[in-house]
Enzyme design. Structure first.
Site, PDB file in Angstrom:
ATOM      1  N   SER A 295       0.810  -1.221   0.000  1.00 37.29           N
ATOM      2  CA  SER A 295       0.000   0.000   0.000  1.00 37.29           C
ATOM      3  C   SER A 295       0.839   1.265   0.000  1.00 37.29           C
ATOM      4  CB  SER A 295      -0.933  -0.001   1.220  1.00 37.29           C
ATOM      5  OG  SER A 295      -1.680   1.202   1.256  1.00 37.29           O
TER       6      SER A 295
ATOM      7  N   SER B  33      -0.751   4.086   0.593  1.00 40.34           N
ATOM      8  CA  SER B  33      -1.566   5.018   1.377  1.00 40.34           C
ATOM      9  C   SER B  33      -0.795   5.736   2.481  1.00 40.34           C
ATOM     10  CB  SER B  33      -2.771   4.281   1.971  1.00 40.34           C
ATOM     11  OG  SER B  33      -3.688   3.943   0.962  1.00 40.34           O
TER      12      SER B  33
ATOM     13  N   LYS C 269     -13.349  -5.472   2.791  1.00 40.22           N
ATOM     14  CA  LYS C 269     -14.314  -4.392   2.571  1.00 40.22           C
ATOM     15  C   LYS C 269     -15.748  -4.777   2.933  1.00 40.22           C
ATOM     16  CE  LYS C 269     -11.497  -1.957  -0.798  1.00 40.22           C
ATOM     17  NZ  LYS C 269     -11.419  -1.287  -2.113  1.00 40.22           N
TER      18      LYS C 269
ATOM     19  N   ASP D  70     -14.572   4.452  -2.715  1.00 38.57           N
ATOM     20  CA  ASP D  70     -14.157   3.824  -3.972  1.00 38.57           C
ATOM     21  C   ASP D  70     -15.080   4.237  -5.115  1.00 38.57           C
ATOM     22  OD1 ASP D  70     -11.924   2.375  -3.085  1.00 38.57           O
ATOM     23  OD2 ASP D  70     -13.131   0.650  -2.496  1.00 38.57           O
TER      24      ASP D  70
ATOM     25  N   GLY E 286     -14.216  -8.862 -11.725  1.00 42.59           N
ATOM     26  CA  GLY E 286     -14.135  -9.068 -10.287  1.00 42.59           C
ATOM     27  C   GLY E 286     -15.505  -8.987  -9.651  1.00 42.59           C
ATOM     28  N   ALA E 287     -15.592  -9.478  -8.408  1.00 39.35           N
ATOM     29  CA  ALA E 287     -16.874  -9.441  -7.702  1.00 39.35           C
ATOM     30  C   ALA E 287     -16.689  -9.172  -6.217  1.00 39.35           C
ATOM     31  CB  ALA E 287     -17.632 -10.756  -7.909  1.00 39.35           C
ATOM     32  N   GLY E 288     -15.529  -8.633  -5.836  1.00 30.37           N
ATOM     33  CA  GLY E 288     -15.278  -8.285  -4.444  1.00 30.37           C
ATOM     34  C   GLY E 288     -15.770  -6.890  -4.113  1.00 30.37           C
TER      35      GLY E 288
ATOM     36  N   ASN F 225     -16.658 -12.621 -13.243  1.00 27.14           N
ATOM     37  CA  ASN F 225     -15.794 -13.097 -12.167  1.00 27.14           C
ATOM     38  C   ASN F 225     -15.475 -14.567 -12.421  1.00 27.14           C
ATOM     39  OD1 ASN F 225     -14.553 -12.451  -9.489  1.00 27.14           O
ATOM     40  ND2 ASN F 225     -15.787 -14.192  -8.847  1.00 27.14           N
TER      41      ASN F 225
ATOM     42  N   ARG G 143     -20.497 -15.649  -7.679  1.00 23.85           N
ATOM     43  CA  ARG G 143     -20.278 -14.349  -7.047  1.00 23.85           C
ATOM     44  C   ARG G 143     -20.684 -13.216  -7.981  1.00 23.85           C
ATOM     45  NH1 ARG G 143     -14.931 -13.004  -4.152  1.00 23.85           N
ATOM     46  NH2 ARG G 143     -16.383 -11.582  -3.118  1.00 23.85           N
TER      47      ARG G 143
ATOM     48  N   TYR H 108      -2.150  -1.257  -8.569  1.00 26.58           N
ATOM     49  CA  TYR H 108      -0.973  -0.428  -8.796  1.00 26.58           C
ATOM     50  C   TYR H 108       0.234  -1.122  -8.194  1.00 26.58           C
ATOM     51  CZ  TYR H 108      -1.776   1.068  -3.958  1.00 26.58           C
ATOM     52  OH  TYR H 108      -1.967   1.092  -2.596  1.00 26.58           O
TER      53      TYR H 108
END
Length: 290
Positions: A14, A16, A66, A103, A127-129, A151, A156, A212
């Protein structure tokens, strides 16, 4: 000391902390600090509930927490509840946990920065998260003509589509916008595990990758070479991070400082999705839907 952090597993990648600590310094908030919080799923709830007593004002949440972050919150924004996932937690003086999702607006502001508003466009989300849920919700709310979700686990994708009123697909579709919300590319940068090959990338007018990493991702590099407009993961990180920062501090985030510090964490590379990047490519106006 007022503390902030990012909860994830893994979280060593990360950017962040660099981004938020630079913003805190820019605004003279010397008694604030942002850090990584590596937390495995089995102790996530216990850890989060202990953060207020340890001086934490808030925390970002990344893979794979999340959806769990929303579930444990005492209160949440309407958007976070509709999405079914939260990436921003704020802690009250009484220990109450509030959940939000930055997000969703983050991807929209990143797309707006390259003049690629999704209204009227078709989009394919991989994706499906939690991130995929936020992106699908954001694109739907922004007026996309169709949002399709793929996904690897089709169940999902079907569940996400049912929850958010979008479409689940078993194979990639032709679309104006492609958004990778999986973690593919995080470790090695390549996208061989995605259902999109290099030749097909050029059919998308815009490609966004939420991943990233140092050196960038092959998905973004290949899409850029194919003439697509691109949004890199660092820009999305900056945009959603600025919204979290404002929620915690009540101050306008110094977004240029945040972008420069996030980019500076990778001294040998740049993020082609940033608004001032010379490598941002214009989409071919002859592409479908343009």
């Amino acid at each position: 000391m007022k503390r902030l952090g990012v909860l994830g597993w893994p979280v060593s990648h990360s950017r962040s902390p660099q981004m938020h600590n630079a913003a805190l310094a820019q605004l003279g908030l010397k008694d604030w600090h942002y850090q990584r919080l590596p937390v495995p799923p089995e102790v996530f709830e216990e850890t989060v509930r202990g953060l207020p007593a340890a001086g934490f004002v808030g925390a970002n949440v990344t893979i794979p927490h999340k959806e769990a972050a929303l579930a444990l919150a005492d209160e949440a924004t309407d958007a976070a509840r509709a999405i079914g996932a939260a990436n921003t937690l704020s802690f009250g003086v009484d220990g109450a946990i509030s959940a939000a999702n930055t997000d969703a607006p983050g991807i929209l502001t990143a797309l707006a920065a390259i003049d690629r508003a999704p209204a009227g466009q078709t989009a394919l989300v991989l994706g499906a998260g939690g991130s995929a849920r936020a992106v699908a919700y954001a694109l739907r709310e922004a007026g996309a003509a169709r949002v399709a979700v793929w996904n690897r686990s089709s169940d999902r994708a079907v569940a996400l589509a049912s929850d958010l009123g979008v479409d689940a697909v078993t194979r990639p579709i032709t679309a104006d916008l492609l958004v990778n919300c999986t973690s593919v590319g995080l470790a090695d940068g390549n996208f061989k595990d995605l259902p999109i090959d290099a030749d097909a990338l050029g059919t998308y007018a815009t490609v966004a990758d939420l991943v990233y990493r140092a050196g960038g991702t092959e998905l973004i590099a290949t899409a850029s070479s194919a003439g697509c407009a691109v949004v890199g993961g660092l820009e999305v990180l900056v945009r959603q991070g600025a919204l979290s920062f404002q929620a915690w501090t009540g101050l306008q985030a110094p977004i240029d400082v945040m972008r420069d510090s996030a980019r500076g964490a990778f001294p040998d590379s740049h993020d082609p999705g940033t608004s001032d990047s010379p490598d941002r490519r214009a989409a071919d106006p002859r592409r479908p839907g343009r």
